[in-house]
Write an enzyme that holds these catalytic residues in place. Structure first.
Site, PDB file in Angstrom:
ATOM      1  N   LYS A  13       0.821  -1.223   0.000  1.00 33.84           N
ATOM      2  CA  LYS A  13       0.000   0.000   0.000  1.00 33.84           C
ATOM      3  C   LYS A  13       0.852   1.269   0.000  1.00 33.84           C
ATOM      4  O   LYS A  13       0.716   2.117  -0.869  1.00 33.84           O
ATOM      5  CB  LYS A  13      -0.877   0.079   1.253  1.00 33.84           C
ATOM      6  N   ARG A  88      -9.818   0.983   8.191  1.00 36.42           N
ATOM      7  CA  ARG A  88      -9.310  -0.323   8.595  1.00 36.42           C
ATOM      8  C   ARG A  88     -10.376  -1.177   9.251  1.00 36.42           C
ATOM      9  O   ARG A  88     -10.115  -2.309   9.631  1.00 36.42           O
ATOM     10  CB  ARG A  88      -8.168  -0.126   9.565  1.00 36.42           C
ATOM     11  N   ARG A 127      11.950  -5.751   5.489  1.00 33.47           N
ATOM     12  CA  ARG A 127      11.883  -4.369   5.970  1.00 33.47           C
ATOM     13  C   ARG A 127      12.389  -4.293   7.415  1.00 33.47           C
ATOM     14  O   ARG A 127      13.059  -3.314   7.780  1.00 33.47           O
ATOM     15  CB  ARG A 127      10.441  -3.844   5.899  1.00 33.47           C
ATOM     16  N   ARG A 133      11.466  -1.196  12.073  1.00 30.38           N
ATOM     17  CA  ARG A 133      10.213  -0.638  12.608  1.00 30.38           C
ATOM     18  C   ARG A 133       9.762  -1.521  13.764  1.00 30.38           C
ATOM     19  O   ARG A 133       9.758  -2.752  13.642  1.00 30.38           O
ATOM     20  CB  ARG A 133       9.159  -0.636  11.483  1.00 30.38           C
ATOM     21  N   ARG A 144      -0.952  -8.611  13.241  1.00 27.63           N
ATOM     22  CA  ARG A 144      -1.479  -7.633  12.285  1.00 27.63           C
ATOM     23  C   ARG A 144      -2.272  -8.342  11.187  1.00 27.63           C
ATOM     24  O   ARG A 144      -3.291  -7.835  10.715  1.00 27.63           O
ATOM     25  CB  ARG A 144      -0.332  -6.808  11.677  1.00 27.63           C
TER      26      ARG A 144
HETATM   27  P1  B4P Z   1       3.768  -1.805   2.485  1.00 25.87           P
HETATM   28  O1  B4P Z   1       2.670  -2.788   2.363  1.00 25.87           O
HETATM   29  O2  B4P Z   1       3.799  -0.699   1.499  1.00 25.87           O
HETATM   30  O3  B4P Z   1       3.719  -1.335   4.031  1.00 25.87           O
HETATM   31  P2  B4P Z   1       2.854  -0.256   4.772  1.00 25.87           P
HETATM   32  O4  B4P Z   1       2.184   0.689   3.852  1.00 25.87           O
HETATM   33  O5  B4P Z   1       3.786   0.305   5.779  1.00 25.87           O
HETATM   34  O6  B4P Z   1       1.643  -1.023   5.412  1.00 25.87           O
HETATM   35  P3  B4P Z   1       1.372  -1.584   6.842  1.00 25.87           P
HETATM   36  O7  B4P Z   1      -0.025  -2.113   6.826  1.00 25.87           O
HETATM   37  O8  B4P Z   1       2.475  -2.532   7.137  1.00 25.87           O
HETATM   38  O9  B4P Z   1       1.510  -0.367   7.865  1.00 25.87           O
HETATM   39  P4  B4P Z   1       0.671   0.931   8.232  1.00 25.87           P
HETATM   40  O10 B4P Z   1       1.648   2.019   8.311  1.00 25.87           O
HETATM   41  O11 B4P Z   1      -0.525   1.142   7.365  1.00 25.87           O
HETATM   42  O12 B4P Z   1       5.207  -2.456   2.337  1.00 25.87           O
HETATM   43  C1  B4P Z   1       5.748  -3.456   3.140  1.00 25.87           C
HETATM   44  C2  B4P Z   1       7.137  -3.849   2.654  1.00 25.87           C
HETATM   45  O13 B4P Z   1       7.056  -4.568   1.429  1.00 25.87           O
HETATM   46  C3  B4P Z   1       8.069  -2.661   2.369  1.00 25.87           C
HETATM   47  O14 B4P Z   1       9.325  -2.920   2.910  1.00 25.87           O
HETATM   48  C4  B4P Z   1       8.150  -2.584   0.854  1.00 25.87           C
HETATM   49  O15 B4P Z   1       9.402  -2.120   0.393  1.00 25.87           O
HETATM   50  C5  B4P Z   1       7.950  -4.032   0.446  1.00 25.87           C
HETATM   51  N1  B4P Z   1       7.305  -4.164  -0.866  1.00 25.87           N
HETATM   52  C6  B4P Z   1       6.239  -3.467  -1.316  1.00 25.87           C
HETATM   53  N2  B4P Z   1       5.902  -3.851  -2.557  1.00 25.87           N
HETATM   54  C7  B4P Z   1       6.761  -4.871  -2.900  1.00 25.87           C
HETATM   55  C8  B4P Z   1       6.928  -5.714  -4.067  1.00 25.87           C
HETATM   56  N3  B4P Z   1       6.118  -5.625  -5.147  1.00 25.87           N
HETATM   57  N4  B4P Z   1       7.921  -6.650  -4.051  1.00 25.87           N
HETATM   58  C9  B4P Z   1       8.728  -6.771  -2.978  1.00 25.87           C
HETATM   59  N5  B4P Z   1       8.642  -5.999  -1.854  1.00 25.87           N
HETATM   60  C10 B4P Z   1       7.665  -5.057  -1.813  1.00 25.87           C
HETATM   61  O16 B4P Z   1       0.112   0.599   9.718  1.00 25.87           O
HETATM   62  C11 B4P Z   1       0.949   0.350  10.824  1.00 25.87           C
HETATM   63  C12 B4P Z   1       0.114   0.270  12.133  1.00 25.87           C
HETATM   64  O17 B4P Z   1      -0.501   1.566  12.408  1.00 25.87           O
HETATM   65  C13 B4P Z   1      -1.066  -0.698  12.142  1.00 25.87           C
HETATM   66  O18 B4P Z   1      -0.680  -2.023  12.474  1.00 25.87           O
HETATM   67  C14 B4P Z   1      -1.982  -0.053  13.221  1.00 25.87           C
HETATM   68  O19 B4P Z   1      -1.562  -0.369  14.520  1.00 25.87           O
HETATM   69  C15 B4P Z   1      -1.802   1.427  13.002  1.00 25.87           C
HETATM   70  N6  B4P Z   1      -2.812   2.006  12.078  1.00 25.87           N
HETATM   71  C16 B4P Z   1      -2.572   2.521  10.818  1.00 25.87           C
HETATM   72  N7  B4P Z   1      -3.730   2.956  10.262  1.00 25.87           N
HETATM   73  C17 B4P Z   1      -4.710   2.706  11.179  1.00 25.87           C
HETATM   74  C18 B4P Z   1      -6.133   2.915  11.194  1.00 25.87           C
HETATM   75  N8  B4P Z   1      -6.770   3.445  10.139  1.00 25.87           N
HETATM   76  N9  B4P Z   1      -6.828   2.547  12.301  1.00 25.87           N
HETATM   77  C19 B4P Z   1      -6.222   2.013  13.373  1.00 25.87           C
HETATM   78  N10 B4P Z   1      -4.884   1.784  13.422  1.00 25.87           N
HETATM   79  C20 B4P Z   1      -4.135   2.115  12.349  1.00 25.87           C
END
Ligand code: B4P
Length: 191
Positions: A13, A88, A127, A133, A144
């Site tokens: 995402k 979410r 990552r 992180r 998660r």
């Molecule tokens: P991403 O999937 O891009 O990670 P993210 O956006 O950080 O999503 P995530 O769900 O983990 O965290 P968020 O900040 O939303 O990438 C993951 C990895 O994969 C990266 O290292 C990337 O380089 C790699 N990658 C991507 N595409 C690839 C490909 N094609 N091939 C190989 N590698 C690839 O949320 C974090 C926490 O915040 C949640 O657990 C929750 O506690 C809280 N939170 C956030 N939003 C919330 C909400 N709306 N309500 C309540 N809590 C919330």
């Protein structure tokens, strides 16, 4: 254009949102980033959020909605945005609809990135090694994923029922996934 980007943790995402932002010139609003900024600022809200995030659970709807409303009120969001990591759960989806209805700016496109669990675990382990992180430990990632299946996956049906859902496969390289997203957005821009 108002886009909601959805998918399991590690589905890409945040990665894809950054590319869409470059292409469309819309602001990227990530609730994960907003929460990590609150944690880094050391505010009371940030301290509460950190404990919850480190367990892999969802931060309370009140906190996240407050941060989001504040961000959506900024001038740059008036012409559209990409929401990453929100909504979410169903309550957040309903709150977002109510907020955007008040502004007369409904969601145009809900884009779901589909990915299998094995790839998620591999990506996040990578990552964790690179960025350290605090919510990327194996145990937290597992939690998660459970939280995602229970609370976030139903939001996909919510947008399907509203007729704004598109799905793309999240496997393959970052560029390959982006090409799929670009094709969907192009298609709908021509609607
Ligand atoms: P991403 O999937 O891009 O990670 P993210 O956006 O950080 O999503 P995530 O769900 O983990 O965290 P968020 O900040 O939303 O990438 C993951 C990895 O994969 C990266 O290292 C990337 O380089 C790699 N990658 C991507 N595409 C690839 C490909 N094609 N091939 C190989 N590698 C690839 O949320 C974090 C926490 O915040 C949640 O657990 C929750 O506690 C809280 N939170 C956030 N939003 C919330 C909400 N709306 N309500 C309540 N809590 C919330």
């Amino acid at each position: 254009m108002r886009i909601v980007l959805m998918g399991a943790p590690g589905s890409g995402k945040g990665t894809q949102a950054a590319l869409i932002v470059k292409e469309l010139g819309l602001p990227h609003i990530s609730t994960g980033d907003l929460l990590r900024a609150a944690v880094a600022a050391g505010s009371e809200l940030g301290k509460q959020a950190k404990a919850v995030m480190d367990r892999g659970e969802l931060v309370s709807d009140d906190i996240v909605l407050g941060l989001l409303e504040e961000r959506l009120a900024a001038d740059d969001a008036a012409g559209g945005f990409i929401l990453d990591g929100f909504p979410r759960n169903i309550a957040q989806a309903e709150a977002l609809d109510a907020l955007l209805d008040r502004l007369g700016q409904p969601v145009d496109e809900a884009l779901q990135i589909d990915i299998d669990e094995e790839q998620v675990v591999k990506r996040i382990a990578k990552r964790a090694a690179l960025e350290g992180r605090s919510d990327d430990t194996e145990e937290t990632v597992r939690n998660r994923l459970n939280v995602y299946a229970e609370q976030t996956a139903p939001v996909v049906d919510y947008y399907a029922q509203r007729g704004v859902l598109s799905r793309v496969l999240g496997d393959g390289s970052i560029e390959e996934v982006f090409e799929r997203i670009r094709a969907v957005l192009q298609l709908h821009a021509d609607d």
